[in-house]
Scaffold this active site. Structure first.
Site, PDB file in Angstrom:
ATOM      1  N   ASP A 144      -2.895  -5.077   0.361  1.00 45.97           N
ATOM      2  CA  ASP A 144      -1.495  -6.241   1.019  1.00 45.97           C
ATOM      3  C   ASP A 144      -2.637  -6.949   2.606  1.00 45.97           C
ATOM      4  OD1 ASP A 144      -0.415  -4.694   2.422  1.00 45.97           O
ATOM      5  OD2 ASP A 144       1.219  -4.773   2.170  1.00 45.97           O
ATOM      6  N   MET A 191       0.823  -1.485   0.171  1.00 43.23           N
ATOM      7  CA  MET A 191       0.025  -0.181  -0.369  1.00 43.23           C
ATOM      8  C   MET A 191       0.568   0.983   0.015  1.00 43.23           C
ATOM      9  SD  MET A 191      -2.934  -0.775   2.584  1.00 43.23           S
ATOM     10  CE  MET A 191      -3.825  -0.074   2.137  1.00 43.23           C
ATOM     11  N   HIS A 192       0.121   2.034  -0.321  1.00 48.35           N
ATOM     12  CA  HIS A 192       0.675   3.804   0.329  1.00 48.35           C
ATOM     13  C   HIS A 192       1.638   3.766  -1.275  1.00 48.35           C
ATOM     14  CE1 HIS A 192      -1.133   2.503   3.669  1.00 48.35           C
ATOM     15  NE2 HIS A 192      -0.465   2.393   4.115  1.00 48.35           N
TER      16      HIS A 192
END
Length: 484
Positions: free
Chosen positions: A235, A79-80
């Protein structure tokens, strides 16, 4: 057949399941992380594509017939990350990853604006996507001027797979641009970072169809036409789908590169002050909360490199019986820390070393330090309104029974170990591919695996672990004073 593709930090995993959710086979492709400066963590998105091709080709080499029968693909990913594209969908710079903390000043400035916590339901952490884009605007204006669209890592894979600019709710919730309660991009939050909705991908739920596999890839992989690609999940939400952690009160502890204490929620329960992440889940109308620590198995792998030993060798030296804490304390802040500290600058340390502190004592301290970081997360979740009475273990570190004993005792709750099988993010992604392709009932598909055995807290050591935790907890402000 249904294919799950999980884009992790260290590699891509392709996992194939049949209609009964039996795992048919898997393949992997490896990835490296570039750290050109302190606090930086980057990857070249073209390497994600190469790793995905490697993973699928490895799967095809053993299961070509089964791969040809794939009807749905699900995506999971780290992520991110900030993947910045120009008007031609060309990548403008290496992707800044989830554990890249260079944008800590930008994150603090955005977090000082009350609308970010009010709408996103979360602190603006340095690892989130929005402050990274502001960092680019401030430090690489020539790149920001060319910016047309921002994609999360797995959504860049989706663009390659389908030609579509699409994301889904669970991953989008970690950008600081999503109105998490409304499950929609916030024009106000985007505007605060110099962007608008045109810079964002469209949004679907994780169980919905986001596009169709391109004909050239379908041909290359030996698949038929009209293979659908599901929205998928970030995830941790994908792992939750794989573990069946989708209903109220279900929780897992993940010992991966980072560590996560994850709880599913049927309602939206934001509490940014606790530093708990409150995100959309991959299933429609559901949310989740999680405490996140930045170095879990990453801490053990670091120590293994220092000692020139394999992680399994180090944990094996401890034996089977849980030991009382030795007095050596390890703070696992190798990349800063999120929950509950929100401190990108803090760094780790050993405390209490003496002549008797051998390799085994330090290994024990590393495992306990991560366990105590999870206890910080447990306390933060409780402050945010979610009390856990048991968790299921997932992730590579969960293969260490000793580590799970330490976690169960540090948290004073039972830890369930699932029966043998692969129930991680790639499996959860494959389940989402099945749901999208067959329009199946998400909760029926995302059932929990059978529990093989349960690790109970060791009553004889609860007092000593409690004392060691309080020593651990009190060390942070002292360390902060030295490092500031």
């Amino acid at each position: 057949m249904y294919l799950g593709l999980d884009l992790g930090t260290s590699g891509v995993k392709a996992l194939l399941i049949d209609e009964d959710q039996t795992v048919i086979g898997s393949g992997t492709g490896t990835l490296d992380v570039s750290r050109p400066h302190s606090g930086w963590s980057e990857q070249d998105p073209s390497h994600w594509i190469k790793a995905t091709e490697d993973a699928v080709h490895a799967l095809k080499a053993r299961h070509a017939k089964e791969l040809a029968a794939v009807k749905g693909i699900g995506l999971s990913g780290q992520m991110h990350g900030a993947t910045l594209l120009d008007a031609n969908d060309d990548v403008l710079r290496p992707c800044m990853l989830w554990n890249d903390t260079r944008s800590h000043k930008e994150a603090a400035e955005l977090d000082a604006d009350p609308k970010f916590r009010a709408l996103s339901g979360n602190i603006v952490f340095p690892g989130f996507t929005a402050p990274k884009v502001v960092w680019v605007r401030n430090n690489e204006p020539e790149i920001f001027a060319k910016l047309r669209r921002v994609l999360l890592p797995k959504d860049y894979l989706r663009l390659w797979l389908t030609g579509e600019h699409v994301s889904e709710m669970s991953d989008a919730a970690g950008t600081s641009w999503l109105d998490v309660g409304k499950r929609a991009w916030s024009t106000d939050l985007l505007a605060a970072t110099g962007l608008d909705a045109g810079n964002m991908p469209s949004l679907v739920e994780g169980t919905e169809v986001s596009g169709t596999l391109k004909a050239d890839l379908a041909s290359q992989w030996g698949m038929g036409s009209h293979v659908v690609v599901a929205g998928g999940a970030g995830d941790n939400a994908a792992s939750a789908c794989g573990m069946g952690t989708v209903g109220e009160g279900h929780a897992f502890v993940s010992l991966g590169t980072s560590g996560v204490l994850f709880a599913a929620n049927g309602t939206y329960l934001p509490n940014p002050e606790s530093a708990v992440h409150t995100f959309c889940h991959a299933l429609p109308g559901t949310w989740h909360q999680m405490g996140v620590i930045l170095s879990a198995t990453d801490a053990l792998n670091w120590y293994a490199g220092i000692t020139s030993r394999k992680p399994a060798e180090l944990t094996g030296e401890l034996g089977d019986a849980l030991r009382a804490p030795s007095g050596v304390t390890f703070l696992p802040y190798l990349s800063g820390e999120r929950t509950p500290l929100n401190d990108s600058a803090i760094r780790g340390s050993f405390h209490g070393l003496e002549h008797a502190s051998d390799r085994t004592a330090l290994t024990q301290a590393v495992l306990e330090g991560v366990a105590f970081a999870f206890r910080d997360c447990l306390n933060a979740l409780a402050a945010a309104g979610t009390k856990l009475d048991r968790v299921t273990a997932v992730g590579g570190g969960s293969r260490s029974t000793y580590w799970l004993k330490a976690i169960a005792t540090a948290l004073d709750i039972p830890v369930d170990v699932p029966a043998d099988g692969d129930f991680g993010a790639a499996f959860g992604a494959a389940r989402l591919g099945l749901i999208a392709a067959e329009k199946a009932d998400p909760r029926a598909v995302c059932a929990a695996p059978a529990t093989d055995y349960t690790i109970e807290p060791e009553a004889r050591l609860l007092g000593e672990f409690d004392a060691a935790y309080h020593r651990y907890h009190n060390l942070y402000p002292a360390l902060k004073g030295v490092q500031s």
